[in-house]
Write an enzyme that holds these catalytic residues in place. Structure first.
Site, PDB file in Angstrom:
ATOM      1  N   THR A  66       0.821  -1.317   0.086  1.00  0.00           N
ATOM      2  CA  THR A  66       0.031   0.007   0.002  1.00  0.00           C
ATOM      3  C   THR A  66       0.677   1.207   0.078  1.00  0.00           C
ATOM      4  O   THR A  66       0.544   2.409  -0.764  1.00  0.00           O
ATOM      5  CB  THR A  66      -0.923  -0.107   1.139  1.00  0.00           C
ATOM      6  OG1 THR A  66      -1.618  -1.120   1.085  1.00  0.00           O
ATOM      7  CG2 THR A  66      -1.612   1.432   1.244  1.00  0.00           C
ATOM      8  N   LEU A  79      -3.716  -7.592   4.207  1.00  0.00           N
ATOM      9  CA  LEU A  79      -2.270  -7.718   4.072  1.00  0.00           C
ATOM     10  C   LEU A  79      -1.372  -6.504   3.462  1.00  0.00           C
ATOM     11  O   LEU A  79      -0.216  -6.575   2.929  1.00  0.00           O
ATOM     12  CB  LEU A  79      -1.981  -8.903   3.282  1.00  0.00           C
ATOM     13  CG  LEU A  79      -2.661 -10.296   3.807  1.00  0.00           C
ATOM     14  CD1 LEU A  79      -2.220 -11.482   2.983  1.00  0.00           C
ATOM     15  CD2 LEU A  79      -2.101 -10.363   5.238  1.00  0.00           C
ATOM     16  N   CYS A  80      -2.325  -5.299   3.491  1.00  0.00           N
ATOM     17  CA  CYS A  80      -1.529  -4.155   2.959  1.00  0.00           C
ATOM     18  C   CYS A  80      -1.081  -4.362   1.536  1.00  0.00           C
ATOM     19  O   CYS A  80      -0.111  -3.845   1.088  1.00  0.00           O
ATOM     20  CB  CYS A  80      -0.369  -3.548   3.681  1.00  0.00           C
ATOM     21  SG  CYS A  80      -0.969  -2.963   5.492  1.00  0.00           S
ATOM     22  N   ASN A  81      -1.818  -5.041   0.808  1.00  0.00           N
ATOM     23  CA  ASN A  81      -1.648  -5.400  -0.615  1.00  0.00           C
ATOM     24  C   ASN A  81      -2.683  -5.509  -1.572  1.00  0.00           C
ATOM     25  O   ASN A  81      -3.212  -6.383  -2.009  1.00  0.00           O
ATOM     26  CB  ASN A  81      -0.678  -6.813  -0.726  1.00  0.00           C
ATOM     27  CG  ASN A  81       0.070  -6.927  -2.064  1.00  0.00           C
ATOM     28  OD1 ASN A  81      -0.554  -7.040  -3.118  1.00  0.00           O
ATOM     29  ND2 ASN A  81       1.308  -7.171  -1.751  1.00  0.00           N
TER      30      ASN A  81
END
Length: 791
Positions: free
Chosen positions: A131, A400-402
C-alpha cells in the site's frame, strides 16, 4: 552456534541448531508458534542484553556537536552505515544510506523529491506493491498500475501508457518480494529501466521495495549500473530490533533530491531569516542533506548489536534463505495435501504462475491461503485467527496491505471492493466473507527462528480443526440430487431483476449464476425514483413512462446504466455506494422517503445530471434514491399478513425486503400465463406478456402439451437448483398489470380476465410471493435453466 548447509536432510543440522537457540533465546514464546515474521520479526534476549551493555559502557550524545559523546555517536552511526552497505555488497563510493523511521518513510522521501520536479513526474507501479508504494500515485502527474509481469515487461519495452517528456522523469516501483504471497519479482527490471532497448534518453528511475525480501534473503547491490536507484527496507523486519528503516540511494540518482525545498536542523550549514530569507544546504553527502533533525541515535547504535547477534545465531542471510526456503516448501506441500473426506481441498493456496517453492529465486518463505469446508464454503479468517490465538499460533489475516495482489488473487473487481466497503467491510473486522468471496486471506510467514516443528504443528492445527474426515449431511432436508433436478417437470425459463422500483426489468443472461439473498435477488429494487415534493416513491400506476426506463447491470464496469427507450441518452451510477454521489452527512438533511406507506432511510442522489435525466423523461421533478441491502432494513414482507384466501403457506416470520411492495421474490408460471392468455384471446383480447406481472422468476415446463396451470397454488415451497425457496402466498394484483411494458400504453387486459377467473373474496391473485428458505450455501445462487421441484 554451528550452522550447517541446507543440503540433504535439513531437519537435522541447521534446524536442530535453531531449535536449541529457540529454547535458549526465546523464553517469552513458551509454547507459541510465531508465523508472521514478514510482519513482525522476533529478536533474542541476547540482542537486548548486548545493546544494554553497550549503553551502560558508553555515553552517547547528539551527533550535531563536537563533544566526545557526540563524536562517538557520529562515528558509530557512520560505522553502521558502512556495515549495512557491506551487508548488501554495495560500494560506499556508489551508494549512500539514509536512516528513516520505517520503509514507508523512505518511500515518502522519494515521492516528495519527485513531486518537486518541474512538471511533476510519471509513476508506474506493479500490482503486487505494498500500500505504501501504491500511495505514491497520489502525488504523481500521471500513473499506471501494471497488472502482471507481462504488462510490466511490455511497459518497460514500449512505455506507451505514459506521456514522457524531457522535463518529467519517470519512477517505476515494485517489490523485490510480494509481502502478500512471497513470490519474488525479477530484479533485472532495474536494468531494463536504465538501459531501454529502444535507446531513448528519457530520465527514468527505479524504486525497489526490499522490506519483505531482506527479512530472510540477501540483496546484492555490487553492480551500481544495474542496481535500483532507490531501495527501501525495514531493519526491524531483518533483525526484529531496532524499530528503524533505511533508504539506500544510488549516488548517480541522488540529484533527484536537489529540488527538495524543506530543510530541518542538521541538513543546512547556514540559515538567514531576519530581513533576508536565505539558507545554505549541506553538500557533503546525501544523508547529510536528507536526515532532518536529530537522528534516532540509540536505534541506529542498536544495529551493531543486531548485526552481531544475527551473524552469531544464524550465520548469513544466504543461510537463513536456505533454511526458510526448506520450511516454506514443507509448509506448502503439507497444506496442499490436506483434503476433506469427499476429496475437496481444505486450503485454497494463492501462488503466481512463476512461483516455485523449490526455487528461492522465485519464491520467498510465505504461504498465503484461505480455507474451505467440504461443501466449498469459505471459512471466516477472523474465526481462524481467533482459534489460532487460543492455540498460541500467531499469524496474519486480512488485506495484508497489498490491495492489488488481494484483488487479483481473490478475483475482486473494483466495484466489488467499493461495494464491500460501503457495506461496512474493513480490514481486520469480522465481516470478511462478502458476496460469496473472502475479502482477505491468511498469511503464514517463516523466519530465521522458525523450525520444522513450527511448520508441522501448524499443518496439524489446520488438519485438526478444519479438515472434515466424514462428509456431513446437508443442513436441511429434503435436498434433491442433480439427476432429479435435471429430469424435474419444471425449470427456470427466465430471471429478471428490477434495479429501479417500477421501471423496466433486466434479464439475467443465461448461464450466469445469480445471487439470491434474504431480501431477494441481488440488485433487485435497490433504487427508486422519489417525488421531490411529496417524498413518495413513483410507480407506473401514475407514471406509466417508467416502463420505458431500461436499466442494465454492468458487472464488468461495476455500474447501473439506464436509458430511455427510443433515445440514445444514458446515465450510469456505480453499483457501490460511492459517497460522492450523495450529500455529505450533516451538510444537507436527508428528506424522508415513503414506499408503500413505509418511511425508509433511502439516500437521495445529489447529481443534477442524474436527477435531471429522470425528471425530463417522466415530466415530473424527481430524484434517484437508493435503499441498499447493506443498510439496516426497516421493511419486511407483507405477504404473511394477507388473509389465507389462496392455497399456500403464510409463516409468521418477518422477511426483510428492500423496495418491493410485498415480498423478496415474485414467481409466475408460464403454464398459468398460457391458460390466462387462452381465456383472454377467447374473448377477443390481446395476450399478456410475462413482463406485465413483473416477476423475478418465470417457471416453465419441460414437456410441451403437458402443462399444469396454477400448480404453484398448491405448493408450500420450491427447490430451484440447490436453493430452497419458501412460498409466502399468492400475489394480489392491481391495474398496473394493464400497462404494456414495451409501449407504456394502458389496456384493460389482463386485469379484466383475472377479475373474472382469479377473484377470491373480492381480491384478484396471480403468481406467488417467495423468499429464500435456508442458506444451503454461503453464496446462494440460481440460474436460468435450473431444475425446479415444487412441494
Amino acid at each position: 552456534m554451528p550452522v550447517c548447509s541446507m543440503e540433504g536432510n535439513t531437519s537435522c543440522g541447521y534446524n536442530r541448531a535453531v531449535e536449541d537457540m529457540r529454547r535458549r533465546e526465546y523464553p517469552m514464546l513458551g509454547g507459541s508458534i510465531y508465523l508472521d515474521h514478514a510482519g513482525t520479526a522476533l529478536y533474542p534476549k541476547s540482542l537486548i542484553e548486548r545493546f544494554s551493555a553497550d549503553l551502560i559502557s558508553n555515553l552517547y550524545g547528539n551527533p550535531h556537536s563536537a563533544s566526545h559523546p557526540s563524536q562517538l555517536s557520529a562515528r558509530r552511526i557512520d560505522d553502521a552505515r558502512l556495515r549495512l552497505l557491506q551487508m548488501f555488497h554495495a560500494d560506499p563510493e556508489d551508494f549512500d544510506v539514509v536512516f528513516v523511521a520505517n520503509t514507508t518513510a523512505g518511500v515518502k522521501l522519494v515521492a516528495e523529491a519527485f513531486r518537486e520536479q518541474p512538471g511533476g513526474f510519471s509513476y508506474a507501479y506493479h500490482k503486487d506493491c505494498h500500500t505504501s508504494l501504491v500511495g505514491v500515485r497520489e502525488v504523481a502527474r500521471e500513473h499506471i498500475c501494471l497488472a502482471s509481469d507481462d504488462d510490466a515487461n511490455e511497459w518497460l519495452q514500449h512505455e506507451q501508457h505514459l506521456k514522457i517528456t524531457a522535463s518529467s522523469p519517470v519512477l517505476f516501483a515494485y517489490p523485490a518480494q510480494s509481502n502478500m504471497n512471497g513470490r519474488r519479482l525479477p530484479l533485472d527490471w532495474c536494468k531494463m529501466v536504465r538501459f531501454p532497448t529502444r535507446g531513448d534518453s528519457r530520465a527514468a528511475f527505479t524504486l525497489l521495495d526490499a522490506a519483505a525480501l531482506l527479512s530472510t534473503s540477501p540483496l546484492d547491490l555490487s553492480n551500481p549500473e544495474t542496481a535500483p536507484d532507490f531501495t527501501v527496507l525495514s531493519l526491524y523486519k531483518i533483525f526484529g530490533f531496532p524499530d528503524l528503516g533505511a533508504l539506500v540511494i544510488r549516488k548517480a540518482a541522488g540529484h533527484i533530491f536537489g529540488k527538495r525545498r524543506y530543510f530541518g536542523g542538521g541538513t543546512v550549514d547556514m540559515v538567514v531569516c531576519l530581513k533576508e530569507q536565505w539558507h545554505a544546504k549541506k553538500t557533503e553527502s546525501l544523508h547529510d542533506q536528507l536526515e532532518d533533525g536529530t537522528l534516532p541515535i540509540h536505534n541506529i547504535l542498536a544495529l551493531h548489536s543486531a548485526m552481531d547477534v544475527q551473524r552469531e545465531l544464524f550465520g548469513s542471510l544466504e543461510q537463513i534463505s536456505r533454511h526458510t526456503a526448506f520450511l516454506a516448501k514443507r509448509l506448502y506441500e503439507g497444506l496442499s495435501a490436506l483434503r476433506h473426506a469427499n476429496g475437496s481441498l481444505v486450503c485454497e493456496l494463492y501462488t503466481n504462475r512463476s512461483s516455485d517453492y523449490g526455487d528461492p529465486s522465485k519464491q520467498g518463505p510465505i504461504v498465503a491461503f484461505n480455507i474451505r469446508n467440504s461443501l466449498g464454503v469459505w471459512t471466516s479468517n477472523f474465526e481462524v485467527e481467533k482459534l489460532a490465538s487460543v492455540k498460541n499460533i500467531h499469524l496474519r489475516t486480512g488485506g495484508l496491505c497489498n490491495p492489488g495482489g488481494i484483488a487479483s488473487s481473490l478475483s475482486l473487481s473494483p466495484w466489488e471492493m467499493k461495494q464491500n466497503f460501503s457495506a461496512g467491510q474493513r480490514c481486520g473486522n469480522e465481516n470478511d466473507i462478502m458476496g460469496g468471496k473472502p475479502t482477505g486471506m491468511i498469511r503464514v510467514s517463516l523466519g530465521a527462528s522458525s523450525t520444522v516443528d513450527d511448520v508441522d504443528a501448524f499443518v496439524g492445527f489446520v488438519q485438526e480443526f478444519f479438515l472434515e474426515t466424514s462428509v456431513a449431511p446437508m443442513p436441511r432436508s429434503p435436498v434433491v440430487d442433480e439427476v432429479s433436478l435435471r429430469t424435474s417437470p419444471f425449470f427456470v425459463e427466465s430471471l429478471t431483476v428490477y434495479p429501479i422500483k417500477s421501471c423496466a426489468g433486466w434479464k439475467v443472461p443465461s448461464g450466469v449464476a445469480w445471487e439470491v439473498r434474504e431480501e431477494g435477488l441481488v440488485w433487485d429494487r435497490e433504487w427508486c425514483l422519489v417525488h421531490q415534493g411529496t417524498g413518495a416513491a413513483l410507480s407506473q400506476k401514475r407514471y406509466p413512462k417508467m416502463a420505458l426506463l431500461r436499466p442494465t447491470i454492468d458487472l464488468e464496469q461495476g455500474c447501473l446504466r439506464v436509458r430511455y427507450a427510443g433515445s440514445s441518452d444514458e446515465i450510469s451510477v456505480p453499483l457501490s455506494a460511492d459517497p460522492s454521489y450523495f450529500p455529505e452527512a450533516g451538510q444537507v438533511k436527508q428528506p424522508t422517503t415513503r414506499v408503500c406507506g413505509d418511511v425508509v432511510s433511502a439516500q437521495r442522489y445529489s447529481s443534477a445530471r442524474i436527477n435531471g435525466f429522470f425528471s425530463q423523461v417522466l415530466g415530473v421533478g424527481c430524484q434517484l434514491a437508493r435503499f441498499p441491502a447493506a443498510g439496516a432494513s426497516a421493511r419486511h414482507s407483507k405477504a404473511h399478513l394477507q388473509q389465507r384466501q389462496m392455497p399456500g403457506a403464510f409463516p409468521e416470520v418477518e422477511r426483510p425486503i428492500l423496495l418491493s411492495n410485498e415480498s423478496p421474490i415474485l414467481i409466475v408460471s408460464r403454464s398459468s400465463l398460457n391458460r390466462l392468455n387462452e381465456q383472454i384471446k377467447a374473448h377477443g383480447g390481446k395476450a399478456a406478456a410475462a413482463e406485465v406481472f413483473r416477476a423475478n422468476i418465470v417457471l416453465a415446463e419441460r414437456a410441451p402439451g403437458r402443462e399444469q396451470a396454477y400448480a404453484e397454488d398448491g405448493w408450500h415451497g420450491v427447490q430451484i437448483g440447490q436453493q430452497q425457496l419458501e412460498l409466502l402466498g399468492a400475489c394480489r394484483r392491481c391495474q398496473m398489470v394493464c400497462i404494456d411494458q414495451q409501449t407504456a400504453r394502458r389496456d384493460e387486459e389482463p386485469f379484466v380476465t383475472l377479475a373474472k377467473t382469479r377473484r377470491i373474496a373480492g381480491k384478484v391473485f396471480f403468481g406467488q410471493h417467495a423468499c429464500l428458505a435456508s442458506r444451503l450455501a454461503q453464496h446462494p445462487t440460481i440460474a436460468v435453466g435450473d431444475g425446479v421441484i415444487g412441494r
